[in-house]
Enzyme design. Structure first.
Site, PDB file in Angstrom:
ATOM      1  N   PHE A  14       0.858  -1.183   0.000  1.00  0.00           N
ATOM      2  CA  PHE A  14       0.000   0.000   0.000  1.00  0.00           C
ATOM      3  C   PHE A  14       0.890   1.227   0.000  1.00  0.00           C
ATOM      4  O   PHE A  14       1.706   1.416   0.897  1.00  0.00           O
ATOM      5  CB  PHE A  14      -0.936   0.032   1.213  1.00  0.00           C
ATOM      6  CG  PHE A  14      -1.883   1.197   1.147  1.00  0.00           C
ATOM      7  CD1 PHE A  14      -3.046   1.120   0.385  1.00  0.00           C
ATOM      8  CD2 PHE A  14      -1.591   2.392   1.791  1.00  0.00           C
ATOM      9  CE1 PHE A  14      -3.900   2.212   0.276  1.00  0.00           C
ATOM     10  CE2 PHE A  14      -2.433   3.479   1.684  1.00  0.00           C
ATOM     11  CZ  PHE A  14      -3.596   3.402   0.936  1.00  0.00           C
TER      12      PHE A  14
ATOM     13  N   ASP B  83       9.226   2.654   1.754  1.00  0.00           N
ATOM     14  CA  ASP B  83       8.055   3.440   2.147  1.00  0.00           C
ATOM     15  C   ASP B  83       7.877   3.231   3.644  1.00  0.00           C
ATOM     16  O   ASP B  83       7.372   2.204   4.087  1.00  0.00           O
ATOM     17  CB  ASP B  83       6.828   2.967   1.362  1.00  0.00           C
ATOM     18  CG  ASP B  83       5.540   3.667   1.798  1.00  0.00           C
ATOM     19  OD1 ASP B  83       5.543   4.326   2.855  1.00  0.00           O
ATOM     20  OD2 ASP B  83       4.529   3.546   1.082  1.00  0.00           O
TER      21      ASP B  83
ATOM     22  N   LYS C 154       2.618   9.668   8.233  1.00  0.00           N
ATOM     23  CA  LYS C 154       1.711   9.380   9.358  1.00  0.00           C
ATOM     24  C   LYS C 154       2.070  10.033  10.714  1.00  0.00           C
ATOM     25  O   LYS C 154       1.530  11.060  11.044  1.00  0.00           O
ATOM     26  CB  LYS C 154       1.512   7.874   9.489  1.00  0.00           C
ATOM     27  CG  LYS C 154       0.654   7.336   8.327  1.00  0.00           C
ATOM     28  CD  LYS C 154       0.070   5.981   8.609  1.00  0.00           C
ATOM     29  CE  LYS C 154      -1.074   5.661   7.673  1.00  0.00           C
ATOM     30  NZ  LYS C 154      -0.710   5.078   6.391  1.00  0.00           N
TER      31      LYS C 154
HETATM   32  C1  PLP Z   1      -0.914   5.337   4.950  1.00  0.00           C
HETATM   33  C2  PLP Z   1       0.145   4.936   4.003  1.00  0.00           C
HETATM   34  C3  PLP Z   1       0.380   5.652   2.812  1.00  0.00           C
HETATM   35  C4  PLP Z   1      -0.498   6.774   2.357  1.00  0.00           C
HETATM   36  O1  PLP Z   1      -0.424   7.878   3.206  1.00  0.00           O
HETATM   37  P1  PLP Z   1      -1.490   9.068   3.040  1.00  0.00           P
HETATM   38  O2  PLP Z   1      -1.047  10.082   4.038  1.00  0.00           O
HETATM   39  O3  PLP Z   1      -2.834   8.473   3.319  1.00  0.00           O
HETATM   40  O4  PLP Z   1      -1.397   9.541   1.637  1.00  0.00           O
HETATM   41  C5  PLP Z   1       1.443   5.258   2.022  1.00  0.00           C
HETATM   42  N1  PLP Z   1       2.225   4.226   2.364  1.00  0.00           N
HETATM   43  C6  PLP Z   1       2.025   3.515   3.491  1.00  0.00           C
HETATM   44  C7  PLP Z   1       2.946   2.395   3.831  1.00  0.00           C
HETATM   45  C8  PLP Z   1       0.976   3.845   4.343  1.00  0.00           C
HETATM   46  O5  PLP Z   1       0.764   3.119   5.451  1.00  0.00           O
END
Ligand code: PLP
Length: 397
Positions: A137, A222, A251
């Protein structure tokens, strides 16, 4: 108030979230959230790994108020003290040499893709494809959806941004086979959060680093969910001892104030020259004051160490619970305070709902996994409370 809000939401808000959980929070303190009807909830999800300091942390709120009294936004046309200081702090505590601030996780990942592409473009090398993993994700923008290895998020938006392919996670041969002379970067989550807390094997991650070095490919982590102390380390890659060329954060970085970060080595970051990338809001004085306060408080209150200790304690308790309910709990996966409790699929939704009704906030992901990502201020009593609640729920179900 809740009924009124639900009616307004149904009438005026785009239906992207469907029927949400029937609660509207109006107040919070520490691990607790309070609903409009006065009911108290324990927050074991921390706004999906965002509220690292819990709710209403006095020093954090103080820092925000202090900044509000001074200035909120100026623009990227001018120098910004907090932005420079937050960048310095991130650089001094990681393998990165340079930082760029965005407003969200997806936007930070977009910045990482752009940086990877422009890095090879400026060298005159035709490498523009990015390999990511199934069940990953990476966000909801078009490019991050193309990077996200989940058909349900991609399907309505085809044709997707080209240049992204996905391979099976933790399968080195699959990755090696997917690499071509067009591959610019490999991007992974070290622990796949959204799809149910699936950690990558240490050996797999080490091999990816070696593969990238051999083939002249950039390695991107990420760390939007795993960063900022969540795993008991400032960033999860520090736990793995594997260092990327680029990593992203978001986050928990702003403790609830939107901010994302693209962090890179000097060599890679140098590809961005004036005009190549930009942002209106990213890294503004308010958001970066929040980021600075979060990092300072994590440090002063030893919260990363706490995440490490409490993560271990939580896991021990959950493993004991698993041996008691081995017919219902199928696996415990965790790193620090990012925890997945995998349940028999047929009971998962009911367990999640019962926890919610009893005032315990978690999330259900990957269809059968209760995800726990609590504030890093959590203590043993909070953990014992959750484990005993889950014990009760599993007995009843
Ligand atoms: C939540 C998340 C995102 C997206 O972040 P947003 O602030 O919602 O755009 C991207 N990568 C990972 C691993 C995430 O947990």
């Amino acid at each position: 108030m809740l009924d009124e809000v639900i009616a307004l939401d149904r009438k005026y808000y785009m239906n992207t979230f469907g029927d949400r959980l029937p609660v509207c929070f109006t107040d919070g303190s520490g691990m607790k959230l309070i609903a409009d009807n006065g009911k108290e909830y324990y927050d074991y999800l921390g706004g999906i790994a965002v509220n690292a300091l819990g709710h209403g942390h006095p020093r954090f709120i103080g820092a925000l108020k202090n900044q509000l009294d001074k200035i909120i936004h100026t623009s990227s046309l001018y120098y910004i003290e907090n932005q420079a200081k937050l960048a310095k702090k991130l650089v001094e505590s990681t393998c990165a040499d340079k930082v760029f601030f965005a407003n969200s996780g997806a936007e930070a990942n977009e910045g990482a893709f752009k940086l990877a592409k422009i890095y090879f473009y400026k060298k005159g090398i035709e490498k523009n494809e990015i390999i990511t993993l199934d069940k990953s994700f990476h966000g909801r923008t078009l490019a991050t959806v193309a990077a996200t290895g989940q058909e349900k998020y991609q399907k309505p938006y085809k044709p997707l941004t080209p240049g992204f392919i996905q391979v099976e996670p933790n399968n080195y041969e699959a990755m090696e086979a997917a690499v071509t002379d067009k591959t610019a970067a490999i991007m992974i989550e070290l622990i796949q959060g959204e799809s149910g807390v699936h950690p990558m094997d240490e050996e797999y991650v080490q091999k990816l680093r070696r593969l990238c070095d051999e083939k002249g490919i950039l390695l991107i982590f990420d760390e939007v969910q795993t960063g900022i102390g969540r795993t008991g380390h400032l960033f999860a890659h520090q736990m793995y001892g594997v260092y990327p060329d680029i990593f992203t954060a978001a986050k928990a970085l702003g403790g609830g104030i939107p901010i994302g970060a693209v962090c890179a080595t000097a060599e890679v970051a140098s590809a961005f020259e004036p005009g190549d990338h930009g942002t209106t809001f990213g890294g503004n004085p308010f958001a970066t004051a929040a980021g600075l306060a979060v990092l300072n408080i994590l440090e002063d209150e030893n919260l990363i160490e706490n995440a490490n200790k409490m993560g271990t304690f939580f896991k021990e308790k959950l493993l004991k619970l698993q041996s008691k309910h081995s017919d219902k709990i199928t696996e415990i996966r965790s790193a620090g305070l990012l925890i997945g409790i995998e349940l028999k699929t047929e009971i998962a939704k009911a367990v999640f709902n019962k926890l919610f009704n009893d005032g315990f906030l978690t999330s259900l992901c990957g269809g059968n996994t209760i995800r726990i990502a609590p504030p890093l201020i959590i203590n043993k009593l909070d953990i014992e409370l959750f484990v005993s609640e889950l014990d009760t729920v599993l007995k009843e179900i």
